[in-house]
Design an enzyme around this catalytic site. Structure first.
Site, PDB file in Angstrom:
ATOM      1  N   ARG A  83      -6.045 -18.930  -1.216  1.00  0.00           N
ATOM      2  CA  ARG A  83      -4.457 -18.929  -0.463  1.00  0.00           C
ATOM      3  C   ARG A  83      -4.015 -19.285   0.881  1.00  0.00           C
ATOM      4  NH1 ARG A  83      -1.605 -19.174  -5.460  1.00  0.00           N
ATOM      5  NH2 ARG A  83      -3.237 -19.179  -7.173  1.00  0.00           N
ATOM      6  N   LYS A 118      -6.225  -7.233  -3.384  1.00  0.00           N
ATOM      7  CA  LYS A 118      -4.785  -6.485  -3.890  1.00  0.00           C
ATOM      8  C   LYS A 118      -4.286  -7.679  -4.023  1.00  0.00           C
ATOM      9  CE  LYS A 118      -3.900  -3.090  -1.239  1.00  0.00           C
ATOM     10  NZ  LYS A 118      -3.584  -2.777   0.902  1.00  0.00           N
ATOM     11  N   LYS A 142      -6.183  -8.098   8.121  1.00  0.00           N
ATOM     12  CA  LYS A 142      -6.203  -7.371   8.321  1.00  0.00           C
ATOM     13  C   LYS A 142      -6.352  -7.161  10.143  1.00  0.00           C
ATOM     14  CE  LYS A 142      -4.402  -3.075   6.863  1.00  0.00           C
ATOM     15  NZ  LYS A 142      -3.912  -2.751   6.283  1.00  0.00           N
ATOM     16  N   HIS A 190      10.961 -16.363  11.704  1.00  0.00           N
ATOM     17  CA  HIS A 190      11.332 -15.111  10.972  1.00  0.00           C
ATOM     18  C   HIS A 190       9.714 -14.576  10.964  1.00  0.00           C
ATOM     19  CE1 HIS A 190      14.341 -13.250  13.932  1.00  0.00           C
ATOM     20  NE2 HIS A 190      14.866 -14.545  12.821  1.00  0.00           N
ATOM     21  N   TYR A 206       9.691  10.123  -3.519  1.00  0.00           N
ATOM     22  CA  TYR A 206       9.706   9.249  -4.483  1.00  0.00           C
ATOM     23  C   TYR A 206       9.569  10.153  -6.138  1.00  0.00           C
ATOM     24  CZ  TYR A 206      12.275   5.879  -2.630  1.00  0.00           C
ATOM     25  OH  TYR A 206      13.382   5.524  -1.435  1.00  0.00           O
ATOM     26  N   SER A 262       6.427  -6.846   1.404  1.00  0.00           N
ATOM     27  CA  SER A 262       6.710  -8.576   2.217  1.00  0.00           C
ATOM     28  C   SER A 262       6.402 -10.124   1.940  1.00  0.00           C
ATOM     29  CB  SER A 262       4.997  -7.996   2.615  1.00  0.00           C
ATOM     30  OG  SER A 262       5.127  -6.739   4.094  1.00  0.00           O
TER      31      SER A 262
HETATM   32  P1  NAD Z   1       1.726   6.942   8.957  1.00  0.00           P
HETATM   33  O1  NAD Z   1       0.552   6.324  10.524  1.00  0.00           O
HETATM   34  O2  NAD Z   1       3.189   5.985   8.928  1.00  0.00           O
HETATM   35  O3  NAD Z   1       1.289   7.834   8.389  1.00  0.00           O
HETATM   36  C1  NAD Z   1      -0.118   8.422   8.394  1.00  0.00           C
HETATM   37  C2  NAD Z   1      -0.332   9.759   8.886  1.00  0.00           C
HETATM   38  O4  NAD Z   1      -1.127  10.700   8.283  1.00  0.00           O
HETATM   39  C3  NAD Z   1       0.401   9.870  10.102  1.00  0.00           C
HETATM   40  O5  NAD Z   1       1.279  10.601  10.047  1.00  0.00           O
HETATM   41  C4  NAD Z   1      -0.936  10.573  10.684  1.00  0.00           C
HETATM   42  O6  NAD Z   1      -0.722  11.959  11.346  1.00  0.00           O
HETATM   43  C5  NAD Z   1      -1.431  11.240   9.187  1.00  0.00           C
HETATM   44  N1  NAD Z   1      -2.707  12.007   9.368  1.00  0.00           N
HETATM   45  C6  NAD Z   1      -3.638  11.170  10.136  1.00  0.00           C
HETATM   46  N2  NAD Z   1      -4.628  12.052  10.159  1.00  0.00           N
HETATM   47  C7  NAD Z   1      -4.632  12.711   8.598  1.00  0.00           C
HETATM   48  C8  NAD Z   1      -5.592  13.794   8.403  1.00  0.00           C
HETATM   49  N3  NAD Z   1      -7.169  14.119   8.802  1.00  0.00           N
HETATM   50  N4  NAD Z   1      -4.290  14.612   7.724  1.00  0.00           N
HETATM   51  C9  NAD Z   1      -3.691  15.163   7.459  1.00  0.00           C
HETATM   52  N5  NAD Z   1      -2.879  13.799   8.364  1.00  0.00           N
HETATM   53  C10 NAD Z   1      -3.219  13.005   7.840  1.00  0.00           C
HETATM   54  O7  NAD Z   1       0.220   5.757   7.994  1.00  0.00           O
HETATM   55  P2  NAD Z   1       0.773   4.735   6.871  1.00  0.00           P
HETATM   56  O8  NAD Z   1       2.089   3.265   7.069  1.00  0.00           O
HETATM   57  O9  NAD Z   1       2.012   5.547   6.335  1.00  0.00           O
HETATM   58  O10 NAD Z   1      -0.453   4.401   6.124  1.00  0.00           O
HETATM   59  C11 NAD Z   1      -1.602   4.987   5.979  1.00  0.00           C
HETATM   60  C12 NAD Z   1      -2.298   4.677   4.608  1.00  0.00           C
HETATM   61  O11 NAD Z   1      -1.862   4.015   4.219  1.00  0.00           O
HETATM   62  C13 NAD Z   1      -2.561   3.614   5.443  1.00  0.00           C
HETATM   63  O12 NAD Z   1      -4.582   3.711   4.375  1.00  0.00           O
HETATM   64  C14 NAD Z   1      -2.944   1.810   5.431  1.00  0.00           C
HETATM   65  O13 NAD Z   1      -3.747   1.142   5.479  1.00  0.00           O
HETATM   66  C15 NAD Z   1      -2.323   2.799   3.740  1.00  0.00           C
HETATM   67  N6  NAD Z   1      -1.195   1.403   3.586  1.00  0.00           N
HETATM   68  C16 NAD Z   1       0.068   1.640   4.147  1.00  0.00           C
HETATM   69  C17 NAD Z   1       0.416   0.171   4.294  1.00  0.00           C
HETATM   70  C18 NAD Z   1       2.404   0.458   5.033  1.00  0.00           C
HETATM   71  O14 NAD Z   1       3.088   0.016   4.006  1.00  0.00           O
HETATM   72  N7  NAD Z   1       2.522   0.834   6.170  1.00  0.00           N
HETATM   73  C19 NAD Z   1       0.788  -0.114   3.071  1.00  0.00           C
HETATM   74  C20 NAD Z   1      -0.168  -0.204   1.978  1.00  0.00           C
HETATM   75  C21 NAD Z   1      -0.696   0.498   2.460  1.00  0.00           C
END
Ligand code: NAD
Length: 470
Positions: free
Chosen positions: A66, A94, A106, A173, A240, A361
């Site tokens: 897709r 997903k 990605k 956009h 939440y 998204s």
């Molecule tokens: P982010 O950068 O906002 O937050 C991640 C946090 O984890 C940071 O504050 C970092 O300091 C902390 N961290 C890193 N290593 C650590 C450790 N060993 N122990 C404790 N804390 C630690 O990133 P995010 O957007 O919150 O993404 C987090 C995860 O969620 C990733 O795996 C990402 O792929 C996944 N994810 C994010 C989204 C999104 O919309 N942002 C969507 C789906 C999945």
């Protein structure tokens, strides 16, 4: 050999296991497993001190079954091609699970954002967008990035601005999501992943069969939760689930862990960390530098929301939680998951649980393509219909309705309410589908395989409809 070398392999193992429960030609499974396209970029940027540095970045489009392809761009020092390939594959599965009509993608920029100024990060982001555009790897109908670890709306705004400077695309956009609302973003995207995680945990805990298996009471209320990572996903999840009356007793970050057995005040913790750049000194809990103690917390639910491969074959024995909710991508390796199931620990897989981000998204992309805010046309119309119904009942019964009740049931049709409602509906429906597969195969504590089967079935259907496979 580090775990990172094996991330794609771990995802592959999950799909291989799931493929044993479906009856598709091997070629189809091979096609699903492969990354369709991947680009490795090296480009120079000028540092603030005038020196030149070469930056490495990747973008993988795992599946074109897709289009466009969809997936975040992370900014992380430890990024590499294997990780990007694995994360792109997870995005394909997903999107299929939550019925978002995209292929998976990605990207990653190999930098530690702490070592660069805001101006330098802007230069890196804009140059990367230029490169992606040059190679036809970005566009509303081609590939649409989003925020991920280390990136946020700010970077997405730079990507959108650069792309729209380079192209005359009227839907420009829609080349990226997770933008600030003023830049074509959608209300509700920032919190979407964490809110989706909270909805997913709620659905899981609502299920009597699952809770009986785990010897837990039904309902998210009073569940004791520990969260690893207090970034976008970790913070919103903690917020939440607390609003759903669960008790978040521990939050870990780079600098350490804060614990309060009575439950942490999440907003106060965020305010403290924002002001002091550390959780140390937070009055509402006890601080320790041993951040990895989050894995050994006595709790019902452990929510890893930082990075992949946090619970591996080396530390799965230490986990005391009964449920692991994968808010991050790939935090529990395939091998560790198998051990945890044997121990009676359930893992709610990333491919379902953190799909809230890509779901909203999708809403943002639809909004960008339709050039209109959700609710703009029908909001007043619906409200008038509701008011008319209230008046009609009052006239008919000769009783004035209680204004508090009327307010309570009044339909809020603004954009954020519609987005949250669409997200909630998505998480409920996807849970029902994954649960039905889990139940059919009696997978005990293994929900990952059920989710992968769900993804395989939908991707296979898409290939069949395309006429590619019989
Ligand atoms: P982010 O950068 O906002 O937050 C991640 C946090 O984890 C940071 O504050 C970092 O300091 C902390 N961290 C890193 N290593 C650590 C450790 N060993 N122990 C404790 N804390 C630690 O990133 P995010 O957007 O919150 O993404 C987090 C995860 O969620 C990733 O795996 C990402 O792929 C996944 N994810 C994010 C989204 C999104 O919309 N942002 C969507 C789906 C999945």
């Amino acid at each position: 050999m580090s775990h990172k070398v094996k991330f794609f392999k771990q995802v592959e193992k999950g799909i291989e296991l799931a493929s044993q429960y479906v009856d598709y030609p091997r070629d189809l499974i091979e096609q699903v497993l492969q990354n369709n396209s991947i680009i490795h970029l090296s480009f120079p940027i000028k540092r603030d001190d005038g020196s030149i540095e070469v930056i490495e970045a990747w973008r993988s489009q795992h599946s074109h079954h897709r289009t466009p392809c969809k997936g975040g761009i992370r900014y992380a020092e430890i990024a590499d091609e294997d990780e990007v390939r694995a994360l792109a594959a997870l995005m394909s599965y997903k999107c299929a699970i939550v019925d978002v009509p995209f292929g998976g993608a990605k990207g990653a920029v190999k930098i530690n954002t702490k070592n660069y100024s805001d101006r330098e990060i802007e230069r890196i982001t804009r140059r990367m967008t230029f490169e992606l555009h040059k190679h036809n790897f970005i566009g509303p109908g081609i590939d649409v990035p989003a925020p991920d670890y280390g990136s946020s709306g700010r970077e997405m705004a730079w990507i959108s601005d650069t792309y729209r400077t380079l192209s005359n695309d009227i839907n420009g956009h829609g080349c990226v999501t997770g933008k600030p609302v003023s830049q074509g973003g959608i209300r509700g995207r920032t919190e979407a992943t964490g809110l989706g995680v909270a909805y997913g945990l709620r659905e899981f805990c609502k299920n009597e069969l699952l809770m009986d298996k785990l010897n837990l009471k039904t309902g998210i209320a009073n569940k004791v939760i520990a969260v690893q990572g207090f970034g976008n996903v970790g913070y919103h999840t903690a917020k939440y689930v607390s609003e759903m009356r669960a008790k978040v007793i521990a939050v870990s970050e780079y600098e350490g862990i804060v614990v309060n057995p009575e439950g942490l005040d999440i907003e106060a913790l965020l305010a403290h960390r924002t002001e002091h750049k550390t959780m140390k000194g937070f009055a509402g809990g006890s601080f320790s530098e041993d951040r990895n103690s989050v894995f050994t917390m006595e709790c019902d639910i452990l929510v890893p929301a930082a990075l992949e491969a946090q619970i591996t074959i080396d530390n799965w024995q230490d986990v005391k939680a009964k449920i692991i909710g994968e808010a991050a991508n790939g935090p529990v390796t395939f091998d560790a998951s198998q051990k945890l199931y044997e121990k009676g620990v359930a893992v709610i897989p990333d491919t379902y649980l953190n799909a809230g981000g890509v779901t909203v998204s999708y809403f943002e992309w639809v909004k960008n393509l339709s050039h209109i805010r959700f609710g703009r046309i029908e909001n007043q119309f619906n409200q008038r219909g509701f008011d008319n119904l209230v008046n009609l009942i009052s006239d008919f019964t000769n009783k004035k309705m209680d204004t508090c009740l009327v307010e309570k049931y009044s339909q809020e049709g603004d954009e954020v309410s519609l987005v949250h409602s669409g997200l909630e509906d998505t998480m409920i429906r996807a849970f029902e589908q994954v649960f039905a597969i889990w139940q059919k195969h009696d997978f005990k504590f293994d929900m990952r395989t059920a989710a992968f089967i769900c993804a395989l079935e939908k991707i296979a259907l898409s290939y069949k409809e395309n006429g590619i496979f019989p």
